[in-house]
Design a protein around this motif. Structure first.
Motif, PDB file in Angstrom:
ATOM      1  N   LYS A 135      -4.011   5.087   6.132  1.00  0.00           N
ATOM      2  CA  LYS A 135      -2.937   5.531   5.242  1.00  0.00           C
ATOM      3  C   LYS A 135      -1.764   4.554   5.342  1.00  0.00           C
ATOM      4  CE  LYS A 135      -2.757   9.481   7.343  1.00  0.00           C
ATOM      5  NZ  LYS A 135      -2.374  10.860   7.717  1.00  0.00           N
ATOM      6  N   TYR A 136      -1.327   4.043   4.185  1.00  0.00           N
ATOM      7  CA  TYR A 136      -0.268   3.040   4.235  1.00  0.00           C
ATOM      8  C   TYR A 136       0.884   3.372   3.294  1.00  0.00           C
ATOM      9  CZ  TYR A 136      -2.006   0.897  -0.144  1.00  0.00           C
ATOM     10  OH  TYR A 136      -2.369   0.659  -1.444  1.00  0.00           O
ATOM     11  N   LEU A 137       2.019   2.743   3.603  1.00  0.00           N
ATOM     12  CA  LEU A 137       3.269   2.940   2.865  1.00  0.00           C
ATOM     13  C   LEU A 137       3.800   1.571   2.473  1.00  0.00           C
ATOM     14  CD1 LEU A 137       5.173   5.486   2.340  1.00  0.00           C
ATOM     15  CD2 LEU A 137       6.455   4.716   4.340  1.00  0.00           C
ATOM     16  N   ILE A 138       4.289   1.436   1.245  1.00  0.00           N
ATOM     17  CA  ILE A 138       4.930   0.191   0.811  1.00  0.00           C
ATOM     18  C   ILE A 138       6.429   0.441   0.689  1.00  0.00           C
ATOM     19  CG2 ILE A 138       5.050  -1.618  -0.946  1.00  0.00           C
ATOM     20  CD1 ILE A 138       2.238  -0.814  -1.840  1.00  0.00           C
ATOM     21  N   ILE A 139       7.229  -0.386   1.384  1.00  0.00           N
ATOM     22  CA  ILE A 139       8.685  -0.262   1.321  1.00  0.00           C
ATOM     23  C   ILE A 139       9.244  -1.589   0.836  1.00  0.00           C
ATOM     24  CG2 ILE A 139      10.774   0.394   2.561  1.00  0.00           C
ATOM     25  CD1 ILE A 139       8.988   1.577   4.754  1.00  0.00           C
ATOM     26  N   ASP A 140       9.669  -1.624  -0.406  1.00  0.00           N
ATOM     27  CA  ASP A 140      10.142  -2.871  -1.025  1.00  0.00           C
ATOM     28  C   ASP A 140      10.951  -2.501  -2.265  1.00  0.00           C
ATOM     29  OD1 ASP A 140      10.267  -5.475  -2.406  1.00  0.00           O
ATOM     30  OD2 ASP A 140       8.713  -6.080  -0.989  1.00  0.00           O
ATOM     31  N   ASP A 141      12.050  -3.206  -2.509  1.00  0.00           N
ATOM     32  CA  ASP A 141      12.871  -2.886  -3.683  1.00  0.00           C
ATOM     33  C   ASP A 141      12.405  -3.610  -4.939  1.00  0.00           C
ATOM     34  OD1 ASP A 141      13.666  -5.331  -2.630  1.00  0.00           O
ATOM     35  OD2 ASP A 141      15.729  -5.123  -3.318  1.00  0.00           O
ATOM     36  N   GLU A 142      11.345  -4.414  -4.834  1.00  0.00           N
ATOM     37  CA  GLU A 142      10.816  -5.132  -5.985  1.00  0.00           C
ATOM     38  C   GLU A 142       9.524  -4.480  -6.468  1.00  0.00           C
ATOM     39  OE1 GLU A 142      10.288  -9.160  -4.823  1.00  0.00           O
ATOM     40  OE2 GLU A 142      12.434  -9.587  -4.657  1.00  0.00           O
ATOM     41  N   TYR A 143       9.492  -4.099  -7.724  1.00  0.00           N
ATOM     42  CA  TYR A 143       8.313  -3.440  -8.288  1.00  0.00           C
ATOM     43  C   TYR A 143       7.095  -4.362  -8.276  1.00  0.00           C
ATOM     44  CZ  TYR A 143      11.170   0.481  -9.891  1.00  0.00           C
ATOM     45  OH  TYR A 143      11.973   1.583  -9.926  1.00  0.00           O
ATOM     46  N   VAL A 144       7.321  -5.653  -8.515  1.00  0.00           N
ATOM     47  CA  VAL A 144       6.213  -6.609  -8.536  1.00  0.00           C
ATOM     48  C   VAL A 144       5.521  -6.662  -7.174  1.00  0.00           C
ATOM     49  CG1 VAL A 144       5.574  -9.039  -8.790  1.00  0.00           C
ATOM     50  CG2 VAL A 144       7.219  -8.006 -10.366  1.00  0.00           C
ATOM     51  N   VAL A 202       1.843   7.976   8.723  1.00  0.00           N
ATOM     52  CA  VAL A 202       1.063   6.899   8.120  1.00  0.00           C
ATOM     53  C   VAL A 202       0.569   5.981   9.231  1.00  0.00           C
ATOM     54  CG1 VAL A 202       2.339   6.968   5.942  1.00  0.00           C
ATOM     55  CG2 VAL A 202       3.053   5.380   7.741  1.00  0.00           C
ATOM     56  N   ASP A 203      -0.441   5.171   8.936  1.00  0.00           N
ATOM     57  CA  ASP A 203      -0.995   4.244   9.909  1.00  0.00           C
ATOM     58  C   ASP A 203      -0.390   2.853   9.823  1.00  0.00           C
ATOM     59  OD1 ASP A 203      -3.017   6.131  10.857  1.00  0.00           O
ATOM     60  OD2 ASP A 203      -3.953   5.848   8.907  1.00  0.00           O
ATOM     61  N   LEU A 204       0.060   2.491   8.608  1.00  0.00           N
ATOM     62  CA  LEU A 204       0.497   1.119   8.378  1.00  0.00           C
ATOM     63  C   LEU A 204       1.615   1.083   7.345  1.00  0.00           C
ATOM     64  CD1 LEU A 204      -0.040  -1.966   8.780  1.00  0.00           C
ATOM     65  CD2 LEU A 204      -1.779  -1.787   6.992  1.00  0.00           C
ATOM     66  N   ILE A 205       2.617   0.234   7.604  1.00  0.00           N
ATOM     67  CA  ILE A 205       3.727   0.048   6.670  1.00  0.00           C
ATOM     68  C   ILE A 205       3.805  -1.421   6.266  1.00  0.00           C
ATOM     69  CG2 ILE A 205       6.242   0.029   6.413  1.00  0.00           C
ATOM     70  CD1 ILE A 205       6.398   2.404   8.270  1.00  0.00           C
ATOM     71  N   PRO A 211       7.068   4.016  15.722  1.00  0.00           N
ATOM     72  CA  PRO A 211       6.673   3.424  14.439  1.00  0.00           C
ATOM     73  C   PRO A 211       5.175   3.177  14.358  1.00  0.00           C
ATOM     74  CG  PRO A 211       7.647   1.763  15.857  1.00  0.00           C
ATOM     75  CD  PRO A 211       7.838   3.078  16.555  1.00  0.00           C
ATOM     76  N   PRO A 212       4.609   3.278  13.162  1.00  0.00           N
ATOM     77  CA  PRO A 212       3.209   2.877  12.964  1.00  0.00           C
ATOM     78  C   PRO A 212       3.118   1.359  12.974  1.00  0.00           C
ATOM     79  CG  PRO A 212       4.205   3.475  10.881  1.00  0.00           C
ATOM     80  CD  PRO A 212       5.240   3.764  11.936  1.00  0.00           C
ATOM     81  N   LYS A 213       1.948   0.819  12.698  1.00  0.00           N
ATOM     82  CA  LYS A 213       1.817  -0.631  12.580  1.00  0.00           C
ATOM     83  C   LYS A 213       2.646  -1.102  11.382  1.00  0.00           C
ATOM     84  CE  LYS A 213      -0.995  -1.102  15.968  1.00  0.00           C
ATOM     85  NZ  LYS A 213      -2.395  -1.478  15.745  1.00  0.00           N
ATOM     86  N   VAL A 214       3.257  -2.267  11.522  1.00  0.00           N
ATOM     87  CA  VAL A 214       4.127  -2.797  10.472  1.00  0.00           C
ATOM     88  C   VAL A 214       3.744  -4.234  10.153  1.00  0.00           C
ATOM     89  CG1 VAL A 214       6.484  -3.408   9.825  1.00  0.00           C
ATOM     90  CG2 VAL A 214       6.058  -1.316  11.128  1.00  0.00           C
ATOM     91  N   ILE A 215       3.528  -4.518   8.879  1.00  0.00           N
ATOM     92  CA  ILE A 215       3.363  -5.886   8.400  1.00  0.00           C
ATOM     93  C   ILE A 215       4.583  -6.207   7.541  1.00  0.00           C
ATOM     94  CG2 ILE A 215       2.023  -7.448   6.935  1.00  0.00           C
ATOM     95  CD1 ILE A 215      -0.465  -5.845   7.653  1.00  0.00           C
ATOM     96  N   VAL A 216       5.362  -7.178   7.979  1.00  0.00           N
ATOM     97  CA  VAL A 216       6.557  -7.579   7.239  1.00  0.00           C
ATOM     98  C   VAL A 216       6.145  -8.459   6.063  1.00  0.00           C
ATOM     99  CG1 VAL A 216       8.634  -9.002   7.349  1.00  0.00           C
ATOM    100  CG2 VAL A 216       8.131  -7.402   9.191  1.00  0.00           C
ATOM    101  N   THR A 217       6.702  -8.173   4.888  1.00  0.00           N
ATOM    102  CA  THR A 217       6.459  -8.993   3.688  1.00  0.00           C
ATOM    103  C   THR A 217       7.817  -9.435   3.159  1.00  0.00           C
ATOM    104  OG1 THR A 217       6.457  -7.029   2.255  1.00  0.00           O
ATOM    105  CG2 THR A 217       4.340  -7.746   3.135  1.00  0.00           C
ATOM    106  N   VAL A 252      -4.912  -3.663  12.078  1.00  0.00           N
ATOM    107  CA  VAL A 252      -5.855  -2.579  12.331  1.00  0.00           C
ATOM    108  C   VAL A 252      -6.435  -2.657  13.739  1.00  0.00           C
ATOM    109  CG1 VAL A 252      -8.128  -1.683  11.669  1.00  0.00           C
ATOM    110  CG2 VAL A 252      -6.464  -2.224   9.913  1.00  0.00           C
ATOM    111  N   ASN A 253      -6.648  -3.864  14.241  1.00  0.00           N
ATOM    112  CA  ASN A 253      -7.359  -4.021  15.501  1.00  0.00           C
ATOM    113  C   ASN A 253      -6.467  -4.264  16.712  1.00  0.00           C
ATOM    114  OD1 ASN A 253     -10.074  -3.814  14.448  1.00  0.00           O
ATOM    115  ND2 ASN A 253      -9.669  -5.753  13.426  1.00  0.00           N
ATOM    116  N   SER A 254      -5.169  -4.421  16.502  1.00  0.00           N
ATOM    117  CA  SER A 254      -4.283  -4.645  17.644  1.00  0.00           C
ATOM    118  C   SER A 254      -3.857  -3.316  18.250  1.00  0.00           C
ATOM    119  CB  SER A 254      -3.044  -5.438  17.210  1.00  0.00           C
ATOM    120  OG  SER A 254      -2.299  -4.719  16.254  1.00  0.00           O
ATOM    121  N   PRO A 255      -3.656  -3.273  19.583  1.00  0.00           N
ATOM    122  CA  PRO A 255      -3.261  -2.019  20.232  1.00  0.00           C
ATOM    123  C   PRO A 255      -1.821  -1.666  19.924  1.00  0.00           C
ATOM    124  CG  PRO A 255      -3.242  -3.803  21.821  1.00  0.00           C
ATOM    125  CD  PRO A 255      -3.808  -4.378  20.536  1.00  0.00           C
ATOM    126  N   THR A 256      -1.476  -0.417  20.129  1.00  0.00           N
ATOM    127  CA  THR A 256      -0.101   0.042  19.940  1.00  0.00           C
ATOM    128  C   THR A 256       0.262   1.031  21.025  1.00  0.00           C
ATOM    129  OG1 THR A 256       1.423   1.161  18.434  1.00  0.00           O
ATOM    130  CG2 THR A 256      -0.857   1.895  18.389  1.00  0.00           C
TER     131      THR A 256
END
Length: 232
Positions: A3-12, A48-51, A72-78, A114-118
């Motif tokens: 389960k993931y969440l997208i947090i970004d102010d840009e619709y694109v 959620v599992d991932l942001i 916090p869940p796992k986070v990938i910065v974009t 997905v595969n890294s520990p937390t």
């Protein structure tokens, strides 16, 4: 399911990330959040599992938002800002994607997350066992999810690598060294320039051969010491 969440102010950005996630099995979007305050409200009532987190947002910046989360869940910065990468890794983010990023780079980030520990929970998924950990591998024109626990060994074959599991053999145009990095697991051992094996699937070791199921894997001279260390 992841389960993931997208947090970004840009619709694109939302469209690109969702399109990429739609190409992967078991990735389920929970909500599109266009600022961090909206995300905080959602996370107060849902897990959620991932942001996927942008940094430069109105009201509350990405890292300031991250610091407010106790577990916090796992986070990938974009983000488009390279200069904040060090701070991101100090906050234990899983990966740092610089916009614009390719699908291949995105896939590596997801596999890594997905595969890294937390600390908050052992892994993304429903259980804390290896069977819940998986990797997405490109084969032909599709991406296949493989559960790491089922992988018996990897075999390099020219420009390709064979991934032999308990159920099937998958061929991918990926170097064996890159696959081992993506697996991010101490359970795999390279025993030959063309072979890496799963320790848990080893049936026996005799001379310069390893038996896994019905397969015989050669041990290279340069890798013999690693195998001896495994045997104690």
């Amino acid at each position: 399911m992841i389960k993931y969440l997208i947090i970004d102010d840009e619709y694109v950005a939302h469209d690109i990330i969702k399109d990429y996630c739609d190409m992967l099995p078991n990735m389920v979007l929970q909500k599109n959040c266009y600022d961090a305050i909206e995300a905080l409200q959602y996370l107060n009532e849902h897990d959620v599992d991932l942001i996927f987190l942008d940094l430069n947002m109105p009201k509350l910046k990405g890292f300031e938002f991250l610091k407010t989360l106790t577990s916090p869940p796992k986070v990938i910065v974009t983000t488009a800002y390279r200069e904040f990468a060090l701070e991101g890794f100090e906050l234990n983010v899983a990966d740092y994607l610089l916009k614009p990023f390719s699908f291949e780079r995105f896939l590596k980030a997801v596999n890594k997350a997905v595969n890294s520990p937390t600390k908050s929970k052992p892994s993304i998924g429903e259980t804390n066992t290896d069977t819940s950990k998986s990797i997405f591998i490109r084969s032909d024109k599709k991406y296949i999810q493989i559960f790491i626990d089922t992988i018996q060994y990897l075999e390099s074959a020219g420009n390709y690598t064979k991934v032999i599991t308990t159920n099937e053999t998958i061929i991918t145009r990926e170097k064996i060294s890159n696959l081992l990095i993506s697996l991010a697991s101490d359970n795999f051992l390279q025993v030959h320039k063309s072979f890496a094996v799963s320790k848990k699937h080893i049936k026996s070791v005799e001379g310069n051969r390893i038996t896994i199921g019905d397969h015989i894997i050669p041990i290279g001279k340069l890798y013999k010491m690693k195998v001896n260390e495994l045997l104690g």
